[in-house]
Design an enzyme around this catalytic site. Structure first.
Site, PDB file in Angstrom:
ATOM      1  N   CYS A  58      56.866  47.235  28.289  1.00  0.00           N
ATOM      2  CA  CYS A  58      55.574  46.773  27.789  1.00  0.00           C
ATOM      3  C   CYS A  58      54.451  47.628  28.361  1.00  0.00           C
ATOM      4  O   CYS A  58      54.372  47.838  29.576  1.00  0.00           O
ATOM      5  CB  CYS A  58      55.364  45.305  28.156  1.00  0.00           C
ATOM      6  SG  CYS A  58      53.730  44.679  27.715  1.00  0.00           S
ATOM      7  N   CYS A  60      51.787  44.906  30.477  1.00  0.00           N
ATOM      8  CA  CYS A  60      52.099  44.289  31.778  1.00  0.00           C
ATOM      9  C   CYS A  60      53.064  45.138  32.588  1.00  0.00           C
ATOM     10  O   CYS A  60      53.367  44.796  33.737  1.00  0.00           O
ATOM     11  CB  CYS A  60      52.670  42.885  31.587  1.00  0.00           C
ATOM     12  SG  CYS A  60      54.323  42.854  30.822  1.00  0.00           S
ATOM     13  N   ASP A  99      22.540  34.943  76.516  1.00  0.00           N
ATOM     14  CA  ASP A  99      22.852  35.943  77.532  1.00  0.00           C
ATOM     15  C   ASP A  99      23.840  35.360  78.536  1.00  0.00           C
ATOM     16  O   ASP A  99      23.994  34.136  78.659  1.00  0.00           O
ATOM     17  CB  ASP A  99      21.577  36.384  78.258  1.00  0.00           C
ATOM     18  CG  ASP A  99      20.641  37.170  77.348  1.00  0.00           C
ATOM     19  OD1 ASP A  99      21.134  37.737  76.352  1.00  0.00           O
ATOM     20  OD2 ASP A  99      19.425  37.199  77.633  1.00  0.00           O
TER      21      ASP A  99
END
Length: 505
Positions: A79, A82, A316
């Site tokens: 095909c 696909c 910090d």
């Protein structure tokens, strides 16, 4: 744009009766039954769950122009649409058994599963050429139809095999948890990329240092939609040529999709960094970090390969995170085991028992990737409340400090602080100080407590001591140009509605 359509929808929409028999004859020369039907616009999922014979019988009974069509075997020829992915070679029970055996071999825990189909990126070109072929035969229907209205090979495979795998696994097919990646390759499609690059040179210039494939689905679609369909016929191999061989399954990879855990954390140490911190190869602070303490037990339980820690900002190393804690997410990559609310509750308890003088975690819950992404989106909207201990170079009265309360929603300009210039670009950023209040400490005329709420991203230390005048205005200028410094700083609250409430139902 027609989102979900069938041939009957198209007839009604366009007022043109498609030449179905002629279209069928042209497509059947190169495409399998399922690819013909997807180019005919059939989006009924149940249609693709039946046998070829039953599908042809349904077509004959539904469309008078197709009542004389012959049965076309899905495996009769290679095909061109696909490349064999939708043939019984990759959809029959024997192939599904191989998938089940690979999943069982990996011994991954999962509650749901999904399948991903990877095709050569240039496969989208062939879909475009077949769309052009359909437009030549039925221009009234296909001339203005976008490619995204045609179901993809990936869609059809999942419609054909998803429910059958659900029965084999006894689990639901859904886009979460375990992912089964089927990676298909096709030599002829790979060679077609050369012609594509020749025709659209400007669209596929690989940037210096780019490691990813320049032929991505999005880049190819942009190239194909940048010219008219008439022009495409001259740039592509048109009409599409017949493929000589079907694709091959290059690999089958079974992985658990990332798991996202959200929560809030408190940090009580002034020597604990949020993440591992090294300078010139030497670790700073303690020999662990917030991210390591929070992720350790999650990694051990799920057997994940690694983790990514993200939080709503960071404090910090010498700043405590108090109050309700800082929102965070932990992304666990390729976990082998599934987390449940009960397991998370147990892990939360164990984390809080490990070293309560360092960190505490709360509200651990599982969230989706989409919810995790929202944490960064909330950065610009959030507010933060801080408390700081400050000191003045001269005596202050409480009356002088009370003046600070008058400044609300004050906009300040902050030039990139000197202490972060090594990692942040030099720029002036505007931030808003929403409110502040200060109170002298007992038996002191120079040391005072400052409580302040600001826009996220404000450098509080620099607002206090001015950073050599790089933050304007600052606390020094607001207090009659006194020299103010900061002794300690703590975060009291990060005003973000996070994380989503745990679902204990």
């Amino acid at each position: 744009m027609i989102i979900n359509y069938s041939i009957r929808d198209l007839i009604s929409f366009t007022g043109v009766i498609p030449k179905l028999s002629e279209l069928w004859a042209s497509l059947t020369d190169q495409l399998c039954l399922w690819c013909i039907c997807r180019h005919l616009g059939i989006t009924n999922i149940s249609f693709y769950k039946q046998s070829c014979q039953d599908a042809v019988a349904e077509l004959r009974s539904s469309y008078s122009e197709l009542k004389h069509v012959e049965h076309k075997s899905c495996d009769k020829e290679v095909c061109g649409g696909c490349y064999g992915v939708l043939t019984t070679h990759f959809t029959d029970n024997d192939f599904l058994t191989k998938i089940v055996e690979e999943v069982e071999r990996r011994k991954i825990e999962y509650e749901h599963f999904c399948c991903s189909i990877a095709l050569p990126s240039t496969s989208v070109v062939r879909d475009y050429t077949y769309l052009l072929l359909c437009a030549d035969i039925c221009p009234g229907v296909y001339s203005y139809l976008p490619l995204e209205n045609i179901p993809t090979v990936k869609d059809i495979w999942k419609w054909m095999c998803g429910a059958r795998l659900e029965r084999r696994f006894g689990k639901k097919f859904a886009l979460t948890h375990m992912d089964i990646l089927l990676n298909f390759q096709h030599a002829e499609l790979d060679r077609e990329s050369n012609k594509l690059e020749e025709s659209f040179r400007d669209h596929f210039k690989k940037r210096k240092g780019q490691s990813t494939d320049k032929f991505t689905h999005s880049s190819i679609v942009r190239a194909l939609t940048s010219v008219s369909r008439e022009k495409l016929r001259t740039l592509l191999t048109y009409p599409p040529h017949r493929l000589r061989e079907m694709c091959r399954l290059q690999s089958m990879v079974v992985t658990h999709n990332p798991v996202y855990v959200a929560g809030r954390y408190n940090k009580y140490s002034r020597e604990l960094s949020q993440s591992p911190w090294f300078i010139d190869g030497e670790r700073k602070g303690l020999d662990t970090s917030v991210s390591e303490l929070l992720s350790q037990l999650l990694l051990e339980y799920t057997q994940a390969k690694s983790q990514n820690f993200t939080s709503s900002g960071r404090e910090d190393i010498d700043v405590q995170m108090l109050g309700s804690g800082r929102p965070f997410t932990i992304q666990l990559l390729e976990p082998e085991r599934v987390l449940s609310p009960d397991v998370l509750s147990d892990i939360e308890r164990k984390i809080n028992q490990m070293d309560p003088l360092l960190v505490r975690v709360s509200d651990l819950t599982l969230i989706s990737r989409e919810e995790a992404d929202k944490l960064k989106d909330l950065e610009a909207e959030k507010r933060k409340t801080y408390t700081a201990v400050c000191v003045s170079d001269g005596d202050l009265s409480q009356g002088e400090l009370d003046i600070l309360c008058e400044h609300r929603d004050m906009v300040i300009d902050q030039l990139t602080p000197i202490r972060v210039l090594h990692r942040r670009a030099l720029a002036t950023r505007q931030r808003t100080v929403h409110w502040m209040k200060a109170k002298l400490q007992c038996n002191s005329s120079r040391i005072f407590d400052l409580e302040i709420e600001t826009q996220g991203g404000t450098y509080i230390k620099e607002f206090v001591h001015s950073d050599f005048g790089r933050t304007v205005p600052n606390l020094c200028t607001l207090l009659s140009n006194r020299q103010i410094d900061i002794i300690s700083l703590d975060v009291l609250s990060v005003h973000v509605e996070w994380p989503p409430a745990p679902d204990n139902s």
